[in-house]
Design an enzyme around this catalytic site. Structure first.
Site, PDB file in Angstrom:
ATOM      1  N   GLU A  86       0.799  -1.222   0.000  1.00  0.00           N
ATOM      2  CA  GLU A  86       0.000   0.000   0.000  1.00  0.00           C
ATOM      3  C   GLU A  86       0.835   1.278   0.000  1.00  0.00           C
ATOM      4  O   GLU A  86       1.815   1.394   0.736  1.00  0.00           O
ATOM      5  CB  GLU A  86      -0.917  -0.002   1.220  1.00  0.00           C
ATOM      6  CG  GLU A  86      -1.931   1.127   1.238  1.00  0.00           C
ATOM      7  CD  GLU A  86      -3.084   0.822   2.144  1.00  0.00           C
ATOM      8  OE1 GLU A  86      -4.033   0.158   1.653  1.00  0.00           O
ATOM      9  OE2 GLU A  86      -3.042   1.198   3.320  1.00  0.00           O
ATOM     10  N   LYS A  88       0.437   5.074   0.975  1.00  0.00           N
ATOM     11  CA  LYS A  88      -0.404   6.066   1.662  1.00  0.00           C
ATOM     12  C   LYS A  88       0.504   7.071   2.373  1.00  0.00           C
ATOM     13  O   LYS A  88       1.538   6.711   2.933  1.00  0.00           O
ATOM     14  CB  LYS A  88      -1.370   5.410   2.643  1.00  0.00           C
ATOM     15  CG  LYS A  88      -0.761   4.624   3.788  1.00  0.00           C
ATOM     16  CD  LYS A  88      -1.868   4.066   4.658  1.00  0.00           C
ATOM     17  CE  LYS A  88      -1.324   3.177   5.768  1.00  0.00           C
ATOM     18  NZ  LYS A  88      -2.402   2.601   6.594  1.00  0.00           N
ATOM     19  N   LYS A 149      -8.170   2.557  -2.766  1.00  0.00           N
ATOM     20  CA  LYS A 149      -8.724   2.553  -1.414  1.00  0.00           C
ATOM     21  C   LYS A 149      -9.311   3.917  -1.125  1.00  0.00           C
ATOM     22  O   LYS A 149      -8.603   4.886  -0.874  1.00  0.00           O
ATOM     23  CB  LYS A 149      -7.649   2.193  -0.386  1.00  0.00           C
ATOM     24  CG  LYS A 149      -7.383   0.697  -0.292  1.00  0.00           C
ATOM     25  CD  LYS A 149      -6.575   0.342   0.935  1.00  0.00           C
ATOM     26  CE  LYS A 149      -7.389   0.451   2.196  1.00  0.00           C
ATOM     27  NZ  LYS A 149      -6.626  -0.007   3.392  1.00  0.00           N
ATOM     28  N   GLU A 198     -14.557  -5.241   2.713  1.00  0.00           N
ATOM     29  CA  GLU A 198     -13.817  -5.305   3.972  1.00  0.00           C
ATOM     30  C   GLU A 198     -14.764  -5.483   5.149  1.00  0.00           C
ATOM     31  O   GLU A 198     -15.787  -4.802   5.251  1.00  0.00           O
ATOM     32  CB  GLU A 198     -13.005  -4.020   4.136  1.00  0.00           C
ATOM     33  CG  GLU A 198     -12.148  -3.984   5.396  1.00  0.00           C
ATOM     34  CD  GLU A 198     -11.350  -2.700   5.469  1.00  0.00           C
ATOM     35  OE1 GLU A 198     -10.380  -2.566   4.688  1.00  0.00           O
ATOM     36  OE2 GLU A 198     -11.700  -1.821   6.291  1.00  0.00           O
ATOM     37  N   ASN A 219     -10.239  -6.973   8.302  1.00  0.00           N
ATOM     38  CA  ASN A 219      -9.387  -5.931   8.870  1.00  0.00           C
ATOM     39  C   ASN A 219      -9.270  -6.121  10.384  1.00  0.00           C
ATOM     40  O   ASN A 219     -10.265  -6.055  11.100  1.00  0.00           O
ATOM     41  CB  ASN A 219      -9.956  -4.543   8.551  1.00  0.00           C
ATOM     42  CG  ASN A 219      -8.928  -3.442   8.740  1.00  0.00           C
ATOM     43  OD1 ASN A 219      -7.901  -3.635   9.385  1.00  0.00           O
ATOM     44  ND2 ASN A 219      -9.192  -2.286   8.153  1.00  0.00           N
ATOM     45  N   GLU A 249      -5.832  -7.935   6.741  1.00  0.00           N
ATOM     46  CA  GLU A 249      -5.437  -6.526   6.716  1.00  0.00           C
ATOM     47  C   GLU A 249      -5.072  -6.055   8.125  1.00  0.00           C
ATOM     48  O   GLU A 249      -5.722  -6.416   9.096  1.00  0.00           O
ATOM     49  CB  GLU A 249      -6.586  -5.654   6.187  1.00  0.00           C
ATOM     50  CG  GLU A 249      -7.103  -6.049   4.822  1.00  0.00           C
ATOM     51  CD  GLU A 249      -8.290  -5.194   4.403  1.00  0.00           C
ATOM     52  OE1 GLU A 249      -8.393  -4.043   4.863  1.00  0.00           O
ATOM     53  OE2 GLU A 249      -9.128  -5.688   3.624  1.00  0.00           O
ATOM     54  N   SER A 250      -4.047  -5.231   8.203  1.00  0.00           N
ATOM     55  CA  SER A 250      -3.594  -4.551   9.426  1.00  0.00           C
ATOM     56  C   SER A 250      -2.933  -5.527  10.395  1.00  0.00           C
ATOM     57  O   SER A 250      -3.422  -6.638  10.612  1.00  0.00           O
ATOM     58  CB  SER A 250      -4.733  -3.822  10.135  1.00  0.00           C
ATOM     59  OG  SER A 250      -5.305  -2.831   9.302  1.00  0.00           O
TER      60      SER A 250
END
Length: 500
Positions: A86, A88, A149, A198, A219, A249-250
């Protein structure tokens, strides 16, 4: 859905509230507060200002189609767990991650060079510092699919993302009731976008499954509070059937986490902060990605003999045409079954079978699938003649052949053991005659040329598969004694469960 295409979306109003002409963004229902809904509210207001009263159809026409969409699911269908890297600039939980003038294109290229399967680009501006310009720049500089996203609160956002080059789009289940989420999934696909839905709890998992999403992200971070619960993805993974692709995710701080997620059956991991904090030097960034990618790969037999021993092989039967052979080879089938049982569907004559076997061997190269001839109660001389003519690798005997009959066959033999079909009424209960099936299995496996047993359901009226699953408890009892092949009633949604 047609109604949604012809007017701006007006969602989330409480009963009795009137909509203003520009009320196109959802309002969080009463009691639903937190960071996620604050961002969503601001995003809805921004969309109302930017797009006004134009309908989805108008925005779609004005935006155009964008560059040809890349295959978003293909990279995730290969064995192992794959990295979605990703880009960001900042986040509400971590603050600033990169300077405004950070080279997002150089970073994205480093991600690709490190082996990332997909690149994710934050588009939301106020909380994450992203933009559609970042999306457009990254998409034009890499060859892998790109995930946009954003906080989708209005379907009219999606044509703009597709025009900028997005191949996938994020849909957060918490923001949408069931009907709207399903509509958004369909609308995304109509644009050429693959939706990543998600979720963060069991209720949202059910909502995602009912939306017909093929790609579901779990997530670990609760976007309402920004707190991370490291074990959440592992618990929710069990609720998702194996006909969906699942992304964790995360919470991935080091490659060891990806190896653990791979073992739990995840197809991908979305990694942001752990990569954004790797510095700006391209070689360092690429090396960081490569470490995560390596952890997600399926181990080789030398690295993990136990894992190799658990890896199933796949035989595709019933092929009658060239197209079927080519599809089986492309899919990586370990074996192709050619049917010689007279009077059954898809039975082949010897000349057609020879043509298909030759094609399979010529197009597959060194990794060619085994060619298995399927027979039922045929004379041994007939079976052996066909084996020699077609140079078959193995034979499957699907009739009532006794154990001693296997010794007359000149090739390796897979013997079908017919079991009772599951009827759903006796789950977890072994039938009284279990021992007789286990003894029969042992008798066949005692033959020197028997390389395995195929468990299928019996039918007095037809030889071959019936399309029904065998009793799971009985199949497991036989499998505890010897290696088996499962057949009958299997599909992408249940095959992994059946193997387990």
């Amino acid at each position: 859905m047609t109604d949604l295409l012809e007017r701006p979306l007006v969602e989330g109003r409480h009963r009795g509230e009137a909509a203003s002409p520009c009320d196109t963004g959802p309002r969080a229902p009463r009691g639903r507060t937190g960071v996620l809904f604050e961002i969503a509210d601001r995003r809805g207001q921004q969309i109302a200002r930017d797009i006004g009263s134009r309908t989805f159809a108008q925005v779609r026409r004005e935006a155009g189609s964008g560059p040809p969409a890349r295959d978003a699911l293909g990279p995730l269908l290969r064995p192992g767990l794959h990295v979605i890297a990703e880009v960001k600039r900042r986040s509400p939980s971590a603050g600033t991650l990169a300077a405004v003038d950070d080279d997002v294109v150089g970073r994205a290229r480093a991600y690709e060079r490190g082996g990332a399967a997909i690149i994710s680009v934050l588009v939301e501006t106020q909380s994450f510092g992203g933009s559609i310009s970042d999306l457009r720049a990254v998409r034009s500089s890499v060859g892998v699919p790109v995930l946009a996203k954003d906080f989708i609160v209005d379907p009219r956002q999606m044509p703009l993302l597709r025009e900028a080059g997005a191949d996938l789009v994020l849909l957060i289940a918490a923001l949408h009731p069931q009907a709207r989420l399903r509509s958004l999934v369909r609308m995304a696909r109509s644009l050429g976008l693959e939706p990543l839905v998600e979720v963060h709890d069991a209720r949202e998992v059910r909502r995602a499954l009912r939306s017909d999403a093929r790609l579901i992200g779990i997530n670990n971070r609760d976007l309402r509070t920004l707190r991370v619960e490291p074990g959440l993805a592992a618990r929710l993974r069990e609720l998702i059937p194996d006909d969906r692709l699942v992304i964790a995710e995360s919470g991935a701080r080091d490659p060891a986490q990806l190896a653990e997620w791979r073992g739990l059956g995840f197809d991908g991991a979305l990694i942001g902060e752990a990569l954004m904090t790797a510095g700006a030097e391209p070689d360092a960034v690429a090396a960081r990605v490569a470490g995560f990618v390596a952890a997600g790969r399926e181990p080789t037999a030398a690295q993990d003999p136990a894992a190799a021993g658990r890896t199933p092989t796949v035989k595709i039967c019933g092929i009658t045409e060239r197209e079927g052979v080519l599809a089986a080879v492309r899919a990586g089938a370990d074996a192709i079954g050619l049917n010689f049982v007279r009077g059954t569907p898809r039975c082949l004559d010897e000349r057609k079978a020879a043509e298909l076997a030759s094609l399979a061997r010529s197009v597959a190269g060194s990794s060619r699938p085994k060619i298995v001839g399927i027979f039922a109660d045929a004379p041994a001389a007939t079976v052996n003649d066909i084996c020699r003519w077609l140079d078959l690798d193995a034979v499957q005997l699907s009739g009532d052949e006794p154990p001693e009959a296997l010794a007359e066959i000149e090739r390796a033999v897979i013997k079908v053991l017919h079991l009772p079909a599951a009827d759903g009424s006796e789950d977890g209960v072994l039938p009284a005659d279990t021992s007789s099936f286990v003894e029969r299995a042992a008798a066949y496996r005692s033959q020197p040329n028997c390389i395995g047993l195929q468990l299928d359901t019996a039918d007095r009226l037809q030889a071959g598969g019936t399309g029904r699953r065998a009793r799971a408890e009985l199949a497991a009892a036989v499998a505890r004694e010897t290696a088996v092949v499962l057949a009958g009633g299997l599909d992408p949604a249940n095959v992994a469960e059946a193997l387990r």
